[in-house]
Scaffold this motif. Sequence first.
Motif, PDB file in Angstrom:
ATOM      1  N   LEU A   1      23.611 -11.467 -47.855  1.00 23.45           N
ATOM      2  CA  LEU A   1      22.959 -11.627 -46.551  1.00 23.45           C
ATOM      3  C   LEU A   1      21.518 -11.135 -46.593  1.00 23.45           C
ATOM      4  O   LEU A   1      20.616 -11.755 -46.010  1.00 23.45           O
ATOM      5  N   CYS A   2      21.295 -10.026 -47.283  1.00 22.16           N
ATOM      6  CA  CYS A   2      19.920  -9.499 -47.412  1.00 22.16           C
ATOM      7  C   CYS A   2      19.049 -10.457 -48.218  1.00 22.16           C
ATOM      8  O   CYS A   2      17.892 -10.706 -47.861  1.00 22.16           O
ATOM      9  N   ILE A   3      19.608 -11.005 -49.296  1.00 24.02           N
ATOM     10  CA  ILE A   3      18.860 -11.959 -50.121  1.00 24.02           C
ATOM     11  C   ILE A   3      18.524 -13.205 -49.312  1.00 24.02           C
ATOM     12  O   ILE A   3      17.437 -13.779 -49.448  1.00 24.02           O
ATOM     13  N   GLY A   4      19.454 -13.621 -48.451  1.00 20.43           N
ATOM     14  CA  GLY A   4      19.226 -14.793 -47.620  1.00 20.43           C
ATOM     15  C   GLY A   4      18.058 -14.646 -46.669  1.00 20.43           C
ATOM     16  O   GLY A   4      17.518 -15.649 -46.178  1.00 20.43           O
ATOM     17  N   VAL A   5      17.662 -13.425 -46.386  1.00 19.05           N
ATOM     18  CA  VAL A   5      16.476 -13.170 -45.556  1.00 19.05           C
ATOM     19  C   VAL A   5      15.246 -12.942 -46.433  1.00 19.05           C
ATOM     20  O   VAL A   5      14.186 -13.528 -46.212  1.00 19.05           O
ATOM     21  N   MET A   6      15.391 -12.086 -47.440  1.00 21.10           N
ATOM     22  CA  MET A   6      14.251 -11.703 -48.275  1.00 21.10           C
ATOM     23  C   MET A   6      13.636 -12.871 -49.025  1.00 21.10           C
ATOM     24  O   MET A   6      12.411 -13.060 -49.029  1.00 21.10           O
ATOM     25  N   ALA A   7      14.493 -13.661 -49.676  1.00 16.87           N
ATOM     26  CA  ALA A   7      13.988 -14.712 -50.557  1.00 16.87           C
ATOM     27  C   ALA A   7      13.178 -15.774 -49.808  1.00 16.87           C
ATOM     28  O   ALA A   7      12.045 -16.082 -50.204  1.00 16.87           O
TER      29      ALA A   7
ATOM     30  N   LEU B   1      19.285  -2.125 -53.074  1.00 18.27           N
ATOM     31  CA  LEU B   1      18.927  -3.400 -52.452  1.00 18.27           C
ATOM     32  C   LEU B   1      18.537  -3.218 -50.993  1.00 18.27           C
ATOM     33  O   LEU B   1      17.584  -3.844 -50.506  1.00 18.27           O
ATOM     34  N   LEU B   2      19.229  -2.356 -50.272  1.00 18.65           N
ATOM     35  CA  LEU B   2      18.889  -2.104 -48.868  1.00 18.65           C
ATOM     36  C   LEU B   2      17.501  -1.503 -48.733  1.00 18.65           C
ATOM     37  O   LEU B   2      16.763  -1.803 -47.792  1.00 18.65           O
ATOM     38  N   VAL B   3      17.134  -0.638 -49.675  1.00 19.78           N
ATOM     39  CA  VAL B   3      15.779  -0.072 -49.677  1.00 19.78           C
ATOM     40  C   VAL B   3      14.751  -1.179 -49.912  1.00 19.78           C
ATOM     41  O   VAL B   3      13.733  -1.264 -49.208  1.00 19.78           O
ATOM     42  N   LEU B   4      15.001  -2.034 -50.897  1.00 19.08           N
ATOM     43  CA  LEU B   4      14.086  -3.140 -51.189  1.00 19.08           C
ATOM     44  C   LEU B   4      13.970  -4.075 -49.987  1.00 19.08           C
ATOM     45  O   LEU B   4      12.875  -4.530 -49.645  1.00 19.08           O
ATOM     46  N   PHE B   5      15.092  -4.357 -49.341  1.00 15.41           N
ATOM     47  CA  PHE B   5      15.114  -5.226 -48.162  1.00 15.41           C
ATOM     48  C   PHE B   5      14.230  -4.647 -47.056  1.00 15.41           C
ATOM     49  O   PHE B   5      13.425  -5.365 -46.445  1.00 15.41           O
ATOM     50  N   THR B   6      14.367  -3.362 -46.813  1.00 21.80           N
ATOM     51  CA  THR B   6      13.580  -2.702 -45.761  1.00 21.80           C
ATOM     52  C   THR B   6      12.094  -2.769 -46.072  1.00 21.80           C
ATOM     53  O   THR B   6      11.261  -3.051 -45.192  1.00 21.80           O
TER      54      THR B   6
ATOM     55  N   VAL C   1       6.826  -4.752 -44.800  1.00 22.58           N
ATOM     56  CA  VAL C   1       5.474  -5.091 -45.271  1.00 22.58           C
ATOM     57  C   VAL C   1       5.066  -6.480 -44.788  1.00 22.58           C
ATOM     58  O   VAL C   1       3.930  -6.678 -44.333  1.00 22.58           O
ATOM     59  N   VAL C   2       5.989  -7.443 -44.858  1.00 13.25           N
ATOM     60  CA  VAL C   2       5.667  -8.785 -44.366  1.00 13.25           C
ATOM     61  C   VAL C   2       5.397  -8.752 -42.870  1.00 13.25           C
ATOM     62  O   VAL C   2       4.480  -9.418 -42.372  1.00 13.25           O
ATOM     63  N   GLY C   3       6.186  -7.965 -42.130  1.00 17.55           N
ATOM     64  CA  GLY C   3       5.968  -7.845 -40.701  1.00 17.55           C
ATOM     65  C   GLY C   3       4.601  -7.272 -40.363  1.00 17.55           C
ATOM     66  O   GLY C   3       3.943  -7.709 -39.409  1.00 17.55           O
ATOM     67  N   LEU C   4       4.134  -6.316 -41.162  1.00  9.69           N
ATOM     68  CA  LEU C   4       2.851  -5.668 -40.905  1.00  9.69           C
ATOM     69  C   LEU C   4       1.658  -6.506 -41.367  1.00  9.69           C
ATOM     70  O   LEU C   4       0.560  -6.394 -40.797  1.00  9.69           O
ATOM     71  N   THR C   5       1.855  -7.311 -42.397  1.00  9.20           N
ATOM     72  CA  THR C   5       0.727  -8.048 -42.988  1.00  9.20           C
ATOM     73  C   THR C   5       0.855  -9.560 -42.832  1.00  9.20           C
ATOM     74  O   THR C   5       0.139 -10.302 -43.494  1.00  9.20           O
ATOM     75  N   ARG C   6       1.740 -10.020 -41.952  1.00 10.75           N
ATOM     76  CA  ARG C   6       2.023 -11.445 -41.836  1.00 10.75           C
ATOM     77  C   ARG C   6       0.766 -12.271 -41.583  1.00 10.75           C
ATOM     78  O   ARG C   6       0.518 -13.275 -42.261  1.00 10.75           O
ATOM     79  N   ASN C   7      -0.047 -11.876 -40.630  1.00 13.33           N
ATOM     80  CA  ASN C   7      -1.230 -12.667 -40.279  1.00 13.33           C
ATOM     81  C   ASN C   7      -2.218 -12.757 -41.434  1.00 13.33           C
ATOM     82  O   ASN C   7      -2.781 -13.815 -41.720  1.00 13.33           O
TER      83      ASN C   7
ATOM     84  N   LEU D   1       5.813  -7.893 -53.729  1.00 14.08           N
ATOM     85  CA  LEU D   1       6.967  -8.166 -52.876  1.00 14.08           C
ATOM     86  C   LEU D   1       7.909  -9.165 -53.552  1.00 14.08           C
ATOM     87  O   LEU D   1       9.137  -9.038 -53.455  1.00 14.08           O
ATOM     88  N   THR D   2       7.323 -10.140 -54.225  1.00  9.55           N
ATOM     89  CA  THR D   2       8.139 -11.105 -54.974  1.00  9.55           C
ATOM     90  C   THR D   2       8.971 -10.403 -56.038  1.00  9.55           C
ATOM     91  O   THR D   2      10.145 -10.725 -56.245  1.00  9.55           O
ATOM     92  N   ALA D   3       8.370  -9.427 -56.704  1.00  9.01           N
ATOM     93  CA  ALA D   3       9.094  -8.665 -57.721  1.00  9.01           C
ATOM     94  C   ALA D   3      10.284  -7.928 -57.120  1.00  9.01           C
ATOM     95  O   ALA D   3      11.375  -7.891 -57.707  1.00  9.01           O
ATOM     96  N   LEU D   4      10.103  -7.357 -55.930  1.00 13.21           N
ATOM     97  CA  LEU D   4      11.195  -6.641 -55.274  1.00 13.21           C
ATOM     98  C   LEU D   4      12.330  -7.601 -54.906  1.00 13.21           C
ATOM     99  O   LEU D   4      13.514  -7.276 -55.066  1.00 13.21           O
ATOM    100  N   VAL D   5      11.977  -8.782 -54.405  1.00  6.97           N
ATOM    101  CA  VAL D   5      12.986  -9.772 -54.043  1.00  6.97           C
ATOM    102  C   VAL D   5      13.754 -10.230 -55.282  1.00  6.97           C
ATOM    103  O   VAL D   5      14.986 -10.355 -55.263  1.00  6.97           O
ATOM    104  N   VAL D   6      13.043 -10.463 -56.351  1.00  5.75           N
ATOM    105  CA  VAL D   6      13.674 -10.942 -57.588  1.00  5.75           C
ATOM    106  C   VAL D   6      14.686  -9.930 -58.109  1.00  5.75           C
ATOM    107  O   VAL D   6      15.811 -10.291 -58.478  1.00  5.75           O
TER     108      VAL D   6
END
Length: 329
Positions: free
Chosen positions: A50-56, A174-179, A184-190, A219-224
């Motif tokens: 479920l976490c991967i389904g959001v992160m990736a 994984l939960l730490v990586l997900f958070t 980070v994406v939420g803060l730097t999205r724009n 961030l890609t590295a963390l998702v991978v």
Amino acid sequence: MPLLTGEDGVLAPLYWFLDLWSGLMSWLAGATGLELLQYGFMHRAILVGLCIGVMAPLIGTFLVHRQLALIGDALAHTAFAGVAVGLFLNAVLDLGVSPYLTAVVVAMIAALFIELISEATDAYNDVSMAIVLSTGFALGTTLISLNAGGLAVGVNQFLFGNLSTVSAESAAILLVLFTIVVAVVGLTRNQLLYVTFDETAAAVSGLSVNWYNRIMVMLTALVVVGAMQIMGVILVAAMLVVPVAGASQVSRSFNESLLVSVVLAELAVILGIAASYYGEATAGGVIVLIAVAIYVGAVVIGKVQTAYGEESTPEMGSINVDETDSFGD
């Protein structure tokens, strides 16, 4: 290292959450009678999925629009080298370090090297990715070939993924990586969006393009690394690309594409985990096959939507001649 990842360490709250999640899954197992919800390793595998389904898709949407779809492959192979480093250190020095932690460190260093090679040599991104990919996989295979203390044992779980090997420790990591990824994406999205679609204008406006490029690859590295647990090194990049490609067929905006890609990824993960459990197949391969099937379905739906839109929109000069005559009368 156990002080860091053990149940009495800094990840203790996450172990509490895992116990809570396991209790919820056990209740669902009793309520629904589903066999796959009766086992602890499946509880953790579903949560990781479920976490991967959001992160990736969250990161993959930016990568696809920047034509960096293959960076996932490069970082997956270097993450494999990180796993090999962790196994090697445990075998030789008996450090007791989690291979997933060393994979995070090595993958993030590799991500920075991809950007630094591009910046320092003016090479195209695919060149720097190819260099890092080959170097990382060469390092991993070399360490494994040394076979220090049985290093090669169980390496298939990292290459192809394995639901039964998702431990409480790796799920907590994984939960730490997900958070981190979501925050980070939420803060730097724009800023990431600006850099993605118009890098030149972003630089002129004062944004540090190189810095945001580095954020994206890290961030890609963390998702991978997170996805590697159930997807494996070979197939992990698919979750960064396939759901996003499917969403782009039926979406009309970036935000809609992002939302749809998450839905498609979650659908592929849940169906893939269930099918792999009951079919006794490798989870990563089944998830990718289902994701590709969903992509094909999205392409068909997109074509139908386009055709319907063209039919419902009248072309210029297509007004009936008889109607113009009646107006003239």
